[in-house]
Design a protein around this motif. Structure first.
Motif, PDB file in Angstrom:
ATOM      1  N   ILE A 105       0.857  -1.192   0.000  1.00  0.00           N
ATOM      2  CA  ILE A 105       0.000   0.000   0.000  1.00  0.00           C
ATOM      3  C   ILE A 105       0.886   1.232   0.000  1.00  0.00           C
ATOM      4  O   ILE A 105       1.624   1.490   0.949  1.00  0.00           O
ATOM      5  N   ASP A 106       0.820   1.995  -1.061  1.00  0.00           N
ATOM      6  CA  ASP A 106       1.585   3.229  -1.195  1.00  0.00           C
ATOM      7  C   ASP A 106       0.620   4.367  -1.563  1.00  0.00           C
ATOM      8  O   ASP A 106       0.199   4.495  -2.696  1.00  0.00           O
ATOM      9  N   SER A 107       0.221   5.208  -0.582  1.00  0.00           N
ATOM     10  CA  SER A 107       0.644   5.122   0.802  1.00  0.00           C
ATOM     11  C   SER A 107      -0.584   5.035   1.695  1.00  0.00           C
ATOM     12  O   SER A 107      -1.651   5.499   1.327  1.00  0.00           O
ATOM     13  N   VAL A 108      -0.397   4.483   2.897  1.00  0.00           N
ATOM     14  CA  VAL A 108      -1.522   4.375   3.823  1.00  0.00           C
ATOM     15  C   VAL A 108      -1.852   5.729   4.433  1.00  0.00           C
ATOM     16  O   VAL A 108      -3.006   6.042   4.727  1.00  0.00           O
ATOM     17  N   SER A 109      -0.830   6.580   4.608  1.00  0.00           N
ATOM     18  CA  SER A 109      -1.065   7.890   5.227  1.00  0.00           C
ATOM     19  C   SER A 109      -1.797   8.848   4.296  1.00  0.00           C
ATOM     20  O   SER A 109      -2.431   9.796   4.751  1.00  0.00           O
ATOM     21  N   ALA A 110      -1.733   8.604   2.976  1.00  0.00           N
ATOM     22  CA  ALA A 110      -2.382   9.506   2.023  1.00  0.00           C
ATOM     23  C   ALA A 110      -3.894   9.544   2.218  1.00  0.00           C
ATOM     24  O   ALA A 110      -4.531  10.570   1.949  1.00  0.00           O
ATOM     25  N   VAL A 111      -4.479   8.434   2.684  1.00  0.00           N
ATOM     26  CA  VAL A 111      -5.929   8.393   2.875  1.00  0.00           C
ATOM     27  C   VAL A 111      -6.329   8.501   4.346  1.00  0.00           C
ATOM     28  O   VAL A 111      -7.522   8.601   4.654  1.00  0.00           O
ATOM     29  N   LEU A 112      -5.346   8.477   5.251  1.00  0.00           N
ATOM     30  CA  LEU A 112      -5.674   8.519   6.674  1.00  0.00           C
ATOM     31  C   LEU A 112      -5.351   9.853   7.337  1.00  0.00           C
ATOM     32  O   LEU A 112      -6.069  10.290   8.241  1.00  0.00           O
ATOM     33  N   SER A 113      -4.289  10.505   6.916  1.00  0.00           N
ATOM     34  CA  SER A 113      -3.811  11.694   7.635  1.00  0.00           C
ATOM     35  C   SER A 113      -4.832  12.824   7.641  1.00  0.00           C
ATOM     36  O   SER A 113      -4.960  13.551   8.634  1.00  0.00           O
ATOM     37  N   ASN A 114      -5.597  12.960   6.550  1.00  0.00           N
ATOM     38  CA  ASN A 114      -6.586  14.050   6.512  1.00  0.00           C
ATOM     39  C   ASN A 114      -7.821  13.753   7.350  1.00  0.00           C
ATOM     40  O   ASN A 114      -8.680  14.618   7.530  1.00  0.00           O
ATOM     41  N   MET A 115      -7.914  12.514   7.882  1.00  0.00           N
ATOM     42  CA  MET A 115      -9.046  12.147   8.731  1.00  0.00           C
ATOM     43  C   MET A 115      -8.723  12.293  10.214  1.00  0.00           C
ATOM     44  O   MET A 115      -9.589  12.098  11.059  1.00  0.00           O
ATOM     45  N   LEU A 116      -7.475  12.616  10.533  1.00  0.00           N
ATOM     46  CA  LEU A 116      -7.042  12.678  11.925  1.00  0.00           C
ATOM     47  C   LEU A 116      -6.844  14.115  12.369  1.00  0.00           C
ATOM     48  O   LEU A 116      -6.614  15.009  11.569  1.00  0.00           O
TER      49      LEU A 116
END
Length: 350
Positions: free
Chosen positions: A220-231
């Motif tokens: 998975i490149d990248s996992v933070s691309a879809v998670l960071s904006n939700m935190l």
């Protein structure tokens, strides 16, 4: 000690307790059950964990009868014992180590990526995370002839770059195309699509669709691309979604026995040192974590990177290895001098 041991081999969740009832085993009559209930012995665990001598005196019951009942209950409901040696042999037979295609990085990872585990690459833009993901996918598909599921969340995956790397490993067009078929690319751009994708993989929908060989890696490149904006801030849903993703990844790695490789962005701590994004809760998810950074010494090649092991259960942390991203683009480009270096810079590995 015996009471603690007996307690440990039974389920501890109250909803899963086996209630004492008539007919559950020979010798456990309704009168005996009622006598046990009078002293608050209601479940199988309660009975096998109790001191039977005291229980026999307190309830005016036969000690030998209680021993016989407990023996039967243990045979029916206790977990089957497995020796640590057997568990270790099972681990050795089921675990595979997958090379990333780079000797220095494999050395840092104690030979490569381990199936059944989650490995994380973290670093800033241009640190080489995507290039390492490409290399790993190509190595597994071309050299091991196994399938790879590649989830692209930032649009960085291109078939041309994969083909360029494959040309260095496979001499014929047939081999190159066969390897490309083993790399199944899924593009998602939000966390809900990612969760749906992971759930499909877990239940076998995507797992069965791959062409040629069994699936050995999920990237998975990248996992933070879809998670960071939700935190952060008042977004309370983000943490729950992040842990759902983490749960799916752990289940996939264990149940399907594949290596999971994810990338994460890097931030700076109070002293200016790089650290992995997504916060403390996520830091417990990967089994191994590697920080990638550019090497900016005078006269060094633009593709030179420094990899630092920041989390591992097998190696000492803070061990470092330098490697050149150019080694993955093929021997011809490695000899191409300035033009080859410029092309690497234009590719802007992430």
């Amino acid at each position: 000690m015996l009471s603690n041991l007996l307690h440990s081999i039974f389920l501890t969740h109250k909803d899963d307790m086996v209630i004492l009832r008539d007919g559950i085993c020979p010798g456990l009559s309704q009168d005996l059950i009622q006598a046990l209930r009078n002293v608050d012995i209601r479940t199988v665990e309660d009975l096998v964990s109790a001191n039977l001598e005291e229980l026999a005196q307190k309830c005016s019951l036969s000690y030998k009868a209680l021993i016989a009942v407990r023996r039967v209950l243990l045979a029916q409901h206790a977990a089957f014992p497995v020796s640590c040696a057997d568990l270790y042999e099972e681990l050795l037979s089921s675990t595979a180590i997958l090379s990333t295609g780079n000797h220095s990085l494999d050395k840092l990872l104690d030979s490569g990526l381990y199936t059944g585990e989650i490995t994380e690459l973290t670093g800033g833009p241009g640190s080489g995370k995507t290039q390492v993901c490409f290399s790993t996918a190509v190595q597994i598909a071309c050299q091991l002839k196994q399938s790879v599921i590649y989830i692209d969340t930032n649009g960085g995956m291109t078939a041309n770059r994969l083909l360029q790397m494959l040309k260095a490993k496979a001499s014929t067009m047939e081999e190159q195309m066969a390897a490309l078929q083993r790399i199944q690319v899924l593009r998602v751009f939000d966390v809900f699509s990612l969760l749906t994708c992971l759930q499909n993989i877990r239940i076998g929908g995507v797992h069965m669709a791959c062409v040629g060989g069994s699936v050995k890696a999920l990237i998975i490149d990248s996992v933070s691309a879809v998670l960071s904006n939700m935190l952060g801030g008042k977004q309370t849903e983000g943490m729950s979604l992040m842990m759902q993703v983490a749960g799916e990844l752990k289940t996939i790695s264990k149940d399907l026995n594949i290596a999971v490789l994810v990338t994460n962005h890097a931030t700076r701590d109070g002293s200016g040192q790089p650290r992995a994004g997504l916060g403390q809760s996520w830091s417990h998810i990967p089994r191994t974590r590697v920080l990638l950074q550019r090497v900016e010494r005078p006269g060094t090649a633009p593709g030179l990177r420094l990899a630092t092991l920041t989390k591992s259960s097998r190696q000492s942390c803070q061990v470092q290895e330098e490697f050149d991203l150019g080694c993955w683009t093929g021997s011809e480009e490695g000899k191409a001098g300035t033009s080859g270096k410029r092309k690497l810079e234009n590719d802007s590995p992430k």
